[in-house]
Write an enzyme that holds these catalytic residues in place. Structure first.
Site, PDB file in Angstrom:
ATOM      1  N   ARG A 183       0.938  -1.107   0.061  1.00 38.53           N
ATOM      2  CA  ARG A 183      -0.156   0.010   0.011  1.00 38.53           C
ATOM      3  C   ARG A 183       0.826   1.290  -0.079  1.00 38.53           C
ATOM      4  O   ARG A 183       1.814   1.455   0.837  1.00 38.53           O
ATOM      5  CB  ARG A 183      -0.927   0.024   1.089  1.00 38.53           C
ATOM      6  CG  ARG A 183      -1.719   1.253   1.330  1.00 38.53           C
ATOM      7  CD  ARG A 183      -2.669   1.300   2.490  1.00 38.53           C
ATOM      8  NE  ARG A 183      -3.814   0.528   2.016  1.00 38.53           N
ATOM      9  CZ  ARG A 183      -5.086   0.599   2.622  1.00 38.53           C
ATOM     10  NH1 ARG A 183      -5.416   1.414   3.424  1.00 38.53           N
ATOM     11  NH2 ARG A 183      -6.073   0.015   2.086  1.00 38.53           N
TER      12      ARG A 183
ATOM     13  N   CYS B 178     -16.618   1.530   0.642  1.00 35.75           N
ATOM     14  CA  CYS B 178     -15.148   0.482   0.632  1.00 35.75           C
ATOM     15  C   CYS B 178     -14.930   0.517   2.187  1.00 35.75           C
ATOM     16  O   CYS B 178     -13.982  -0.306   2.424  1.00 35.75           O
ATOM     17  CB  CYS B 178     -13.919   1.291  -0.159  1.00 35.75           C
ATOM     18  SG  CYS B 178     -13.944   2.965   0.262  1.00 35.75           S
TER      19      CYS B 178
HETATM   20  N1   CP Z   1     -11.324  -0.507   2.263  1.00 40.59           N
HETATM   21  C1   CP Z   1      -9.945  -0.437   2.604  1.00 40.59           C
HETATM   22  O1   CP Z   1      -9.007  -0.772   1.952  1.00 40.59           O
HETATM   23  O2   CP Z   1      -9.903  -0.167   3.933  1.00 40.59           O
HETATM   24  P1   CP Z   1      -8.463  -0.036   4.836  1.00 40.59           P
HETATM   25  O3   CP Z   1      -8.066   1.384   4.554  1.00 40.59           O
HETATM   26  O4   CP Z   1      -8.939  -0.135   6.281  1.00 40.59           O
HETATM   27  O5   CP Z   1      -7.559  -1.068   4.558  1.00 40.59           O
HETATM   28  N1  NVA Z   2      -9.953   6.620  -1.371  1.00 43.41           N
HETATM   29  C1  NVA Z   2      -9.411   6.071  -0.113  1.00 43.41           C
HETATM   30  C2  NVA Z   2      -9.704   4.547  -0.023  1.00 43.41           C
HETATM   31  C3  NVA Z   2      -9.352   4.080   1.454  1.00 43.41           C
HETATM   32  C4  NVA Z   2      -9.902   2.558   1.430  1.00 43.41           C
HETATM   33  C5  NVA Z   2      -8.007   6.567   0.112  1.00 43.41           C
HETATM   34  O1  NVA Z   2      -7.196   6.319  -0.680  1.00 43.41           O
HETATM   35  O2  NVA Z   2      -7.780   6.937   1.193  1.00 43.41           O
END
Ligand code: CP
Ligand code: NVA
Length: 301
Positions: A101, A260
């Protein structure tokens, strides 16, 4: 040859359909032990916070018999200037796959180009493909299929929206995105998706038009991780893009509401809708687990 999952389109349409079917089986047989990841180590490198992605991957990998190693930039030599390329080359010698991430999507591409192990995108500024897998599974559960449905995404044309656009193109559902001017989805993602889509993918200004007779209404936060500095200015522009009971009245009576998560209750979605009878947001969160287990089975050899 390793296979990455940086965007939903890294899967073929057939692979995506098979993955969704496998996730249904994994969900039904959740207590059955199968250990295809025995002896495998999967890295989880998180440069941003996470609840669902991190915990669903950790739990899923454990359930498949594998081991996880969680890392953040500051704990690694990355935090002291070691390059992503050298990090990728090194971690490839220890791990059988990695979930990352990060901020810029190019970081994932750079890691991938320098690694010999499958790289899974756990969210970047452009894509959130693991989220799209759970979204598709949840829509199938609630609506019995995907083809021909009308899905409305109300809010920021962000990573979650971009992956949903790819999903619409691959699985042949119609998608109407409603966003304020200047917050449209990624133009390249949109163009590629439209060029191969058999369904309609449109971008509108009016949330009521997008939500009109929709089978599914979806939203995400107005301020994504890393955008905190522009938070107040952004929130002002999104005031008309809240999912509330007035907006839902435009959609079909049996509409399914998705988010989400994490939600900013009272901003992009009201408590009434999020906790109401149409909301499937926690089924959607659960389906992260099942779809990612199916993804790991496919990618980790
Ligand atoms: N939806 C999602 O990716 O949640 P997190 O940021 O908690 O991983
Ligand atoms: N669009 C949001 C999604 C989080 C799961 C972000 O990037 O923070």
């Amino acid at each position: 040859m390793k296979k990455d999952f940086l965007a939903l389109t890294d899967l073929t349409n057939d692979e995506l359909s098979a993955l969704l079917e496998r996730a249904v089986d994994l969900k039904a047989d959740r207590d059955k032990t199968a250990c295809p990841l025995t002896g495998k180590n999967i890295g989880l490198l998180f440069e941003k916070p996470s609840t669902r992605t991190r915990v669903s991957f950790e739990a899923g990998i454990y359930q498949l018999g594998g081991n996880t190693i969680c890392m953040s930039r500051s704990e690694l030599q990355l935090g002291r200037g070691e390059t992503m390329a050298d990090t990728a080359k090194t971690l490839s010698r220890y791990l059988n796959g990695i979930v990352i991430r990060t901020f810029g999507h190019s970081t994932l591409e750079q890691f991938s180009a320098n690694s010999t192990i499958p790289v899974i995108n756990g969210l970047s500024d452009i894509h959130h493909p693991c989220q799209a897998l759970a979204d598709l599974m949840t829509i199938c559960e609630k609506k019995g299929g995907l083809k021909g449905l009308k899905v409305a995404f109300i809010g920021d044309g962000n990573n979650v929206c971009n992956s949903l656009i790819e999903a619409a193109s691959m699985m042949e559902f119609n998608l109407a995105v409603a966003c304020p001017e200047g917050f449209e989805p990624n133009p390249e993602v949109l163009e590629n998706a439209r060029s191969s889509a058999k369904s309609e993918i449109i971008v509108l200004r009016d949330p009521r038009e997008a939500a009109g007779m929709a089978d599914v209404v979806y939203t995400d936060v107005w301020v994504s991780m890393g955008q905190e500095e522009e938070a107040e200015a952004k929130k002002n522009k999104f005031q008309n893009y809240q999912i509330n009971s007035r907006l839902l009245a435009c959609s079909k009576k049996d509409v399914t509401v998705l988010h989400c998560l994490p939600a900013h209750r009272g901003e992009e979605i009201t408590d009434e809708v999020m906790d109401g009878p149409h909301s499937a947001v926690f089924d959607q969160a659960e389906n992260r687990l099942h779809t990612q287990k199916a993804l790991l089975e496919l990618l980790i050899k």
